[in-house]
Design an enzyme around this catalytic site. Structure first.
Site, mmCIF file in Angstrom:
data_model
loop_
_atom_site.group_PDB
_atom_site.id
_atom_site.type_symbol
_atom_site.label_atom_id
_atom_site.label_comp_id
_atom_site.label_asym_id
_atom_site.label_seq_id
_atom_site.Cartn_x
_atom_site.Cartn_y
_atom_site.Cartn_z
ATOM 1 N N ASP A 499 0.864 -1.166 0.000
ATOM 2 C CA ASP A 499 0.000 0.000 0.000
ATOM 3 C C ASP A 499 0.912 1.231 0.000
ATOM 4 O O ASP A 499 2.107 1.117 0.275
ATOM 5 C CB ASP A 499 -0.891 -0.024 1.250
ATOM 6 N N ASP A 699 -1.458 -1.162 6.183
ATOM 7 C CA ASP A 699 -1.597 -0.706 7.562
ATOM 8 C C ASP A 699 -2.987 -0.219 7.923
ATOM 9 O O ASP A 699 -3.205 0.239 9.040
ATOM 10 C CB ASP A 699 -0.595 0.419 7.848
ATOM 11 N N ASP A 703 -6.941 -2.242 3.944
ATOM 12 C CA ASP A 703 -5.978 -3.248 3.502
ATOM 13 C C ASP A 703 -6.322 -4.640 4.012
ATOM 14 O O ASP A 703 -5.736 -5.625 3.565
ATOM 15 C CB ASP A 703 -4.567 -2.884 3.999
#
Length: 813
Positions: A499, A699, A703
């Site tokens: 990410d 995080d 996600d």
């Protein structure tokens, strides 16, 4: 159908548990996942590792069922799943001494478990019914009293003091010292009997007890072979003395039946030596956990109504005010309320530089205060602290079983019966072919050697010992691995998906600019936007609110707040409807004049800024610009990924121009921008369908589905609890270099396991035939004495553990 955002399972919307946030409805396979997503843990549900998606619930139950926490046993067997006990002892399956299981709580009931068969558990010391090994405490005690090691050590020294004279009585005549003639045959034989009997029947009694239990339960193991081998040597020798007329002539040498008391006694002594050394080595495998536990100080300085009092950590409560002086360890997690200092957090995060702490900053229990003194308020105590959660996670991971263990398990199932058969065949061959006289005596000696040299424990310990040390080594570096399967899968990873926000960037965005359209006041626009965003928990929302506060904007309450997943937010402030988010969202809602600032937005996005469009009613009102700095270590980590042969892909919900800027800055192989959580999940599935082994690092809540879908999910420790719950690996520091360390650790641990398995298999594959006498046709001196066989067998397990311990010093970069 829908995707559970916690565990990634596909669930039926008609039967799944639902949870609504604004207009968005989320579906979950069980109540545990719903509560993790909602942040509701008031009913005591504990975080549990994710299981196979094929089950009806990710925790093995039906949708909505309560999850029962796993046993808090204090001792367990690393080789026998399910063998646990509250007290020290031996595994009833494999006979190994139970290992102490690490636990952050010192008050749990002690349960004993087999290190080779974790399913064997009991509430008192004993031996494993499968392998005969001593059960070990499953939960950790800071200074563990190891009764098994103490017992074996005491028995060893007594056995050694008696075995040496027995050995001399037997061997001196062969060296030219006729002590048998000096004492006479009767005294010489009875002397060996009297000296060896305490060794065999007292010092070696635990081995016979475990051997009998293994036969009774038909869980044949190493102690089956030891009991049969030493029992045969001692029993035959006893018969030679008490009833010599019953001994066939083929057993006699010059008319005298030779005794083998020295073999039985020395074998028992050497096995005791091996158990003692193995116990000491196995205690060292838990060194990482002991180091973590020892980080917590024994007392804390509690301040109440101006009075300072020293109290034990178990007496602390949330909200207590504590004083931390220079050089002291911080007792629990909390927030600085007064004073300032710098704190060494390297023991938790692996970061060598001290971190400055001021009022409002969070501190972690177990870290070391440097120069300043400060007051803090406890926010997490007992088993809720970061340190306690790390210890529990590492402890569970150390007790888990890797898929590669199946290799050893499949061999071990046939091992002992095959060795017993080989021993019988050895006796028959030597008795029939009679290559050396007395034929039956030599047949007995070689059959005993075959039984004694075989070592199934070396095979059983090959995997769990490496896993235990490897997981502990990772914890020392701030890399928390959920289970052994994750550690094994990491070695095969060829694609890293990351990410952007919080993973490649700091995850602490700041408000850079507020650009209104002509005729709109900048301060008024920022005040409206921040008033809506104060209801959101998104990092970008917090950045806007903090930036508005820094500019002295006065926020107003917002009503009808809605969060549009992957799009933006909306709300009503002072009767005005405000919509904030992606350009596509505003276009979809019919907002007019969006192209007024498109060129400016494009320039900012190409520079790596995140740009949000703002509408008041159906009219475009301006842009909000937020920046998130790329982590200083990200570029080095990406370069190392490439050196390790990994492909790096970035998936982000941000716009394409910003994503392209970050990707080009870091040298990322591929990226996809503007993705929502479902698309991240789909992309992971696509990569897996291409035959790739995928690790996903993220995080945030968005996600979680992708983390659960990946072969290995990696959560940044600075992220949300939901992301951490969905991941197989947690990086305490939240640094991409931790992924590098995790992959290196995985590769070296699996290499270590393969070395152990190779040694154990080769040792037994060569040792058994040599003991049987296959080399005798080459030279009669190549026969293996049972005492040497016992020595080799004892050190085989020790060598496997010693090899695993090398992982403690492996260098991770």
């Amino acid at each position: 159908m829908a995707i559970d955002p916690i565990c990634g399972m596909t669930v039926d919307e008609s039967t799944a548990i639902s949870y609504q946030i604004g207009d968005e409805t989320y579906y979950f396979c069980c109540e545990h996942c719903r509560q993790k997503f909602a942040g509701d843990t008031s009913d005591g549900l504990m975080p549990l590792p994710m299981s196979s998606p094929e089950k009806s619930c990710c925790h093995g139950g039906g949708g909505g069922e309560r999850v029962v926490p796993s046993s808090s046993a204090a001792y367990y067997c690393p080789m026998c799943p399910g063998v646990e006990s509250d007290e020290p002892g031996t595994c009833p399956k494999c006979g190994m001494a139970l290992d102490a299981a690490s636990s952050a709580s010192m008050s749990v009931k002690t349960v004993y478990v087999c290190p080779m068969h974790p399913e064997v558990e009991q509430d008192h010391p004993g031996s494993c019914p499968v392998c005969g090994m001593d059960l070990e405490p499953k939960s950790f005690v800071p200074e563990p009293d190891d009764p098994e090691l103490t017992n074996m050590t005491f028995r060893f020294w007594i056995a050694l003091s008696l075995s040496v004279p027995v050995f001399l009585l037997s061997m001196l005549p062969m060296a030219g010292v006729p002590i048998n003639q000096w004492l006479g045959h009767t005294v010489h034989s009875w002397g060996q009997l009297l000296l060896s009997t305490p060794v065999v029947l007292w010092a070696g009694w635990p081995f016979f007890e475990r051997g009998w239990n293994s036969i009774r339960t038909w869980n044949l193991n190493m102690f089956t072979l030891i009991a049969i081998g030493t029992g045969a040597a001692y029993g035959y020798s006893l018969l030679c003395i008490l009833l010599p007329s019953f001994i066939p002539d083929d057993f006699k040498h010059h008319g005298v039946a030779e005794v083998y008391f020295e073999s039985a006694a020395v074998i028992i002594t050497l096995v005791l030596l091996g158990q003692m050394l193995e116990g000491r080595a196995r205690r060292r495998t838990g060194g990482a956990i002991r180091e973590l536990i020892s980080l917590a100080p024994p007392i804390a300085h509690r301040v109440s109504e101006g009075v300072e009092q020293n109290v034990e950590l178990s007496q602390l409560n949330k909200g207590d005010v504590l004083r931390v002086r220079p050089g002291e360890k911080i007792p629990v997690d909390g927030t600085v309320t007064a004073g300032s200092s710098s704190v060494d957090e390297s023991m938790i995060t692996g970061e060598p530089l001290a971190v400055g702490k001021n009022p409002g900053d969070a501190v972690i229990g177990g870290t070391v205060n440097q120069t300043g003194s400060f007051l803090m308020q406890a926010t997490q105590v007992g088993n809720e602290t970061v340190l306690a959660r790390i210890v529990e996670l590492v402890s569970q991971a150390q007790r888990s079983r890797a898929p590669i263990q199946r290799v050893a398990d499949s061999v071990a199932g046939y091992f002992v019966p095959a060795v017993v058969l080989a021993s019988v065949l050895t006796f028959v061959v030597w008795a029939v072919l009679q290559p050396q006289q007395p034929a039956l005596a030599w047949a007995l000696v070689n059959a005993v050697a075959v039984l004694i040299i075989a070592c199934p424990c070396a095979l059983g310990l090959a995997t769990p010992m490496s896993i235990m040390v490897g997981v502990g080594r990772g914890a020392h570096e701030g890399v928390l691995i959920r289970n052994a399967e994750t550690l094994e899968t990491l070695e095969k990873v060829d694609t890293i998906v990351v990410d952007k926000t919080g993973t490649l960037t700091e995850g602490r965005p700041t408000l850079t600019n507020c650009i209104p359209v002509e005729g709109t006041d900048e301060s008024a626009l920022l005040q409206l936007v921040a008033s809506v965003e104060q209801s959101s928990e998104h990092p970008l929302a917090r950045a806007i609110v903090e930036g508005a506060s820094d500019r002295n904007a006065k926020l107003s309450p917002a009503s009808d707040f809605q969060s549009i997943t992957g799009g933006g937010v909306s709300g009503v402030v002072a009767g005005k409807t405000i919509l904030i988010g992606k350009r596509a969202l505003l276009a979809e809602r019919g907002v007019e004049n969006l192209d007024v600032l498109d060129s400016r937005a494009g320039e900012l996005q190409e520079q790596g800024h995140t740009v949000m469009y703002v509408a008041q009613g159906n009219q475009f009102a301006g842009l909000i610009v937020v920046s998130d700095q790329i982590k200083a270590t990200a570029a080095d980590a990406i370069n190392t990924f490439h050196e390790l042969g990994l492909r790096v892909i970035m998936l982000t919900g941000d716009n394409e121009k910003t994503a392209r800027h970050v990707a080009s800055q870091l040298g990322i192989d591929d990226f996809q921008a503007g993705v929502v959580p479902e698309q991240k999940h789909q992309r992971i599935e696509e990569l897996k369908s291409e035959g790739r082994t995928v690790a996903m690092a993220g995080d945030g809540i968005n996600d979680a589905p992708a983390l659960a879908a990946a072969d290995v999910g990696i959560a940044m420790g600075t992220g949300t609890d939901v992301a951490i719950e969905s991941a197989g690996v947690t990086l305490v520091k939240g640094d991409l270099r931790g992924i590098v360390k995790a992959i290196q650790l995985s590769r070296r641990t699996l290499q270590n396991i393969r070395q152990n398995l190779f040694f154990a298999l080769i040792y037994n594959a060569l040792g058994v035939p040599i003991a049987a006498g296959v080399l005798y046709p080459i030279s009669s001196s190549l026969l293996l004495n049972p005492m040497l066989a016992a020595l080799a067998m004892s050190f085989s397990s020790v060598s496997v553990i010693s090899n695993a311990l090398r992982l403690r010093t492996t260098k991770l970069e």
